[in-house]
Design an enzyme around this catalytic site. Structure first.
Site, PDB file in Angstrom:
ATOM      1  N   LYS A   1       0.558 -15.410   0.779  1.00 14.59           N
ATOM      2  CA  LYS A   1      -0.032 -14.682  -0.101  1.00 14.59           C
ATOM      3  C   LYS A   1       1.319 -13.963  -0.964  1.00 14.59           C
ATOM      4  O   LYS A   1       2.406 -13.603  -0.363  1.00 14.59           O
ATOM      5  CB  LYS A   1      -0.784 -13.544   0.330  1.00 14.59           C
ATOM      6  CG  LYS A   1      -1.527 -12.410  -0.733  1.00 14.59           C
ATOM      7  CD  LYS A   1      -2.179 -11.394   0.038  1.00 14.59           C
ATOM      8  CE  LYS A   1      -3.006 -10.690  -0.900  1.00 14.59           C
ATOM      9  NZ  LYS A   1      -3.921  -9.580  -0.342  1.00 14.59           N
TER      10      LYS A   1
ATOM     11  N   SER B   1      -8.646  -9.459  -1.979  1.00 14.10           N
ATOM     12  CA  SER B   1      -7.727  -9.678  -3.026  1.00 14.10           C
ATOM     13  C   SER B   1      -6.863 -10.967  -2.460  1.00 14.10           C
ATOM     14  O   SER B   1      -6.103 -11.517  -3.369  1.00 14.10           O
ATOM     15  CB  SER B   1      -6.567  -8.592  -3.074  1.00 14.10           C
ATOM     16  OG  SER B   1      -5.902  -8.393  -1.786  1.00 14.10           O
TER      17      SER B   1
ATOM     18  N   SER C   1      -9.535  -7.599   2.315  1.00  8.67           N
ATOM     19  CA  SER C   1      -9.067  -8.631   1.730  1.00  8.67           C
ATOM     20  C   SER C   1      -8.782 -10.011   2.495  1.00  8.67           C
ATOM     21  O   SER C   1      -8.420 -10.957   2.047  1.00  8.67           O
ATOM     22  CB  SER C   1      -7.956  -8.141   0.844  1.00  8.67           C
ATOM     23  OG  SER C   1      -8.163  -7.412  -0.002  1.00  8.67           O
TER      24      SER C   1
HETATM   25  N1  GLN Z   1     -11.428  -4.188  -2.265  1.00  6.51           N
HETATM   26  C1  GLN Z   1     -10.582  -3.366  -1.755  1.00  6.51           C
HETATM   27  C2  GLN Z   1      -9.678  -2.775  -2.922  1.00  6.51           C
HETATM   28  O1  GLN Z   1      -9.820  -3.144  -3.755  1.00  6.51           O
HETATM   29  C3  GLN Z   1      -9.573  -3.822  -0.609  1.00  6.51           C
HETATM   30  C4  GLN Z   1      -8.481  -4.627  -1.136  1.00  6.51           C
HETATM   31  C5  GLN Z   1      -7.544  -5.253  -0.153  1.00  6.51           C
HETATM   32  O2  GLN Z   1      -7.924  -5.108   1.385  1.00  6.51           O
HETATM   33  N2  GLN Z   1      -6.222  -5.389  -0.223  1.00  6.51           N
HETATM   34  O3  GLN Z   1      -8.991  -1.950  -2.493  1.00  6.51           O
END
Ligand code: GLN
Length: 483
Positions: free
Chosen positions: A76, A151, A175
């Site tokens: 990532k 994400s 995410s």
């Molecule tokens: N969807 C959540 C956010 O927008 C989690 C994102 C994540 O786990 N990086 O914060």
């Protein structure tokens, strides 16, 4: 060769059926051919990959072995990679070449993995749809009109499309698990402190945790083995021995106590997902598990608490991107204030700016007690609920997401609707617990995931349950059309 799992690759390399260089070249060709359809990579690192593959082949020729020696993966794009762009999905870091490797990257490189590229992601890991990346949205290989989740949507889409057998990802509120669910993969968020955060660009430091995304639990075990462990460079890393995750995969599930929280199955959950979750429970019962209803009474407060804590920490973490030290700098600033304002205003996207504003507000004098402190208290209540539940059960099972992968753009005007998609995943981050999502079926051709949660440091138990489930089901073996 692209259908091979990490475990099969390890056997193929050990049996000299192919070399890491052959495999790497085949996958790179596939990435160049198919990735334009799904946009799952921000950078493809051909040169690095070939040199790492050759080095791995040389190590094998010299007698070395190891499950990850010569295994191609992706990272990532928030794991720092020395000399290679590490963008975090943001214009702010579009020109940033990391001066060092993240601990996860260097540990995996030592184990012999081959980095094929850096995967697309929501900007600064904020999002559940992978639509907020500066490099454009990622498409779900199961249906190009739908989001892959976020994400870590680039890692998920690349693995689901068989461009890679596995990839690293991070999970602050879901995410790893949410994109795993929406693309029919297995993804594990470890216990907070299990995997080093050093060199992982911070979003919300008390919630962020790196982990593996792969097709099978067996592969997640292999990748986690290479990622986990104490790191003196991360002050929240925990000095606990790392068990052999592959060794416990086949343990019997006879007598395993599964808790089903009654709060999970109410309004808001797509009934077709609920049916598939119940079907997965039936399979696990056939394997000897016993099911019990439990309660997590404070679950409804998790999203509001998270959307105070995560933005608060983000506003602090992202203050370093000021146009001075590194990252994007605006053209011709008239003075220092103009430099800060325009560098941040032009370098960050809308969702990141929204979170910085919310976070700065929640932390400001006079509001700190009302918001941040309250949210931390809720966090403790949520942790206490889990501790009470784990007195009676070994794992907690439920849906990973309340809905199927939605259409790209469908929630763009309603950020809160997107925030609600993390309702089942966010509590594990607030409590620091490990969680796994595994493929459990399809509705209208779109994948559905089941989430398992366990007590601290019981990643092995999650992998064991998922592996046994994957021995008697074939959801995880199905590939999207054309891939
Ligand atoms: N969807 C959540 C956010 O927008 C989690 C994102 C994540 O786990 N990086 O914060």
């Amino acid at each position: 060769m692209h259908q091979l799992t990490l475990a099969e690759i390890a056997r193929g390399l050990a049996d000299k059926k192919f070399s890491s260089e052959e495999l790497t070249r085949a996958l790179l060709a596939r990435i160049h051919q198919l990735n334009p359809q799904i946009n799952s990579f921000i950078s493809v690192t051909d040169e690095l990959a070939i040199s790492q593959a050759r080095a791995a082949d040389a190590r094998r020729a010299a007698g070395e072995s190891g499950a990850l020696l010569g295994a191609p993966i992706g990272h990532k794009d928030l794991f720092c990679t020395q000399g290679i762009r590490t963008s975090c999905g943001s214009k702010m870091l579009d020109n940033f070449k990391a001066p060092y490797d993240a601990t996860v990257v260097s540990k995996l490189a030592e184990a012999g993995t081959v980095t094929l590229g850096k995967t697309n992601m929501d900007e600064f890991a904020m999002g559940s749809a992978n639509e907020s990346s500066y490099y454009g949205p990622v498409k779900n290989p199961w249906n190009f009109e739908h989001v892959p989740g976020g994400s870590s949507g680039g890692s998920a889409a690349a693995v689901a499309a068989r461009l890679l057998p596995a990839a690293t990802a991070t999970d602050t509120g879901g995410s790893i698990r949410q994109p795993a669910a929406l693309t029919s993969l297995t993804g594990l968020k470890p216990t907070y402190g299990r995997v080093s955060r050093w060199g992982m660009i911070a979003y919300a430091s008390s919630l962020d945790q790196g982990g593996p995304l792969a097709r099978t639990a067996e592969d997640c075990a292999l990748l986690l083995q290479g990622m986990a462990g104490f790191d003196a460079k991360d002050s929240t890393s925990i000095d606990e021995p790392v068990p052999d995750y592959s060794a416990s995969l086949n343990a019997s599930l006879e007598g395993l106590r599964i808790g089903l929280p009654k709060e999970y199955f109410g309004a808001g959950l797509d009934p077709r997902i609920a049916d598939l979750v119940q079907a997965s429970v039936k399979e696990l019962e056939k394997l000897g598990a016993v099911v019990k209803e439990i309660s997590l009474p404070n679950m409804q407060h998790a999203i509001p608490a998270y959307y105070v804590i995560a933005p608060a920490e983000a506003s602090s973490n992202l203050s370093r991107f000021d146009g001075v030290r590194f990252g994007y700098r605006c053209e011709n600033p008239v003075d220092l204030t103009d430099l800060y304002k325009r560098s941040r205003g032009e370098g960050f996207g809308a969702e990141v700016q929204r979170r910085i504003m919310v976070g700065a507000y929640a932390l400001s004098a006079g509001y700190y007690d009302a918001y941040y402190l309250q949210a931390q208290k809720i966090r403790r209540l949520i942790k206490n609920d889990f501790m009470a539940a784990f007195n009676d059960v070994d794992v907690i099972l439920g849906p990973t997401t309340p809905n199927l992968a939605w259409k790209i753009g469908a929630k763009n005007n309603d950020p809160v609707a997107e925030y609600l998609e993390d309702v089942y995943t966010i509590t594990a981050n607030l409590a620091g617990l490990p969680g796994l999502s595994m493929p459990a079926g399809f509705v209208d051709g779109l994948p559905v995931g089941v989430q398992l949660l366990a007590p601290y440091f019981h990643e092995g138990r999650l992998l064991n349950v998922a592996h046994r489930y994957q021995q008697v089901t074939d959801w995880h073996t199905r590939a999207p059309n054309g891939f």
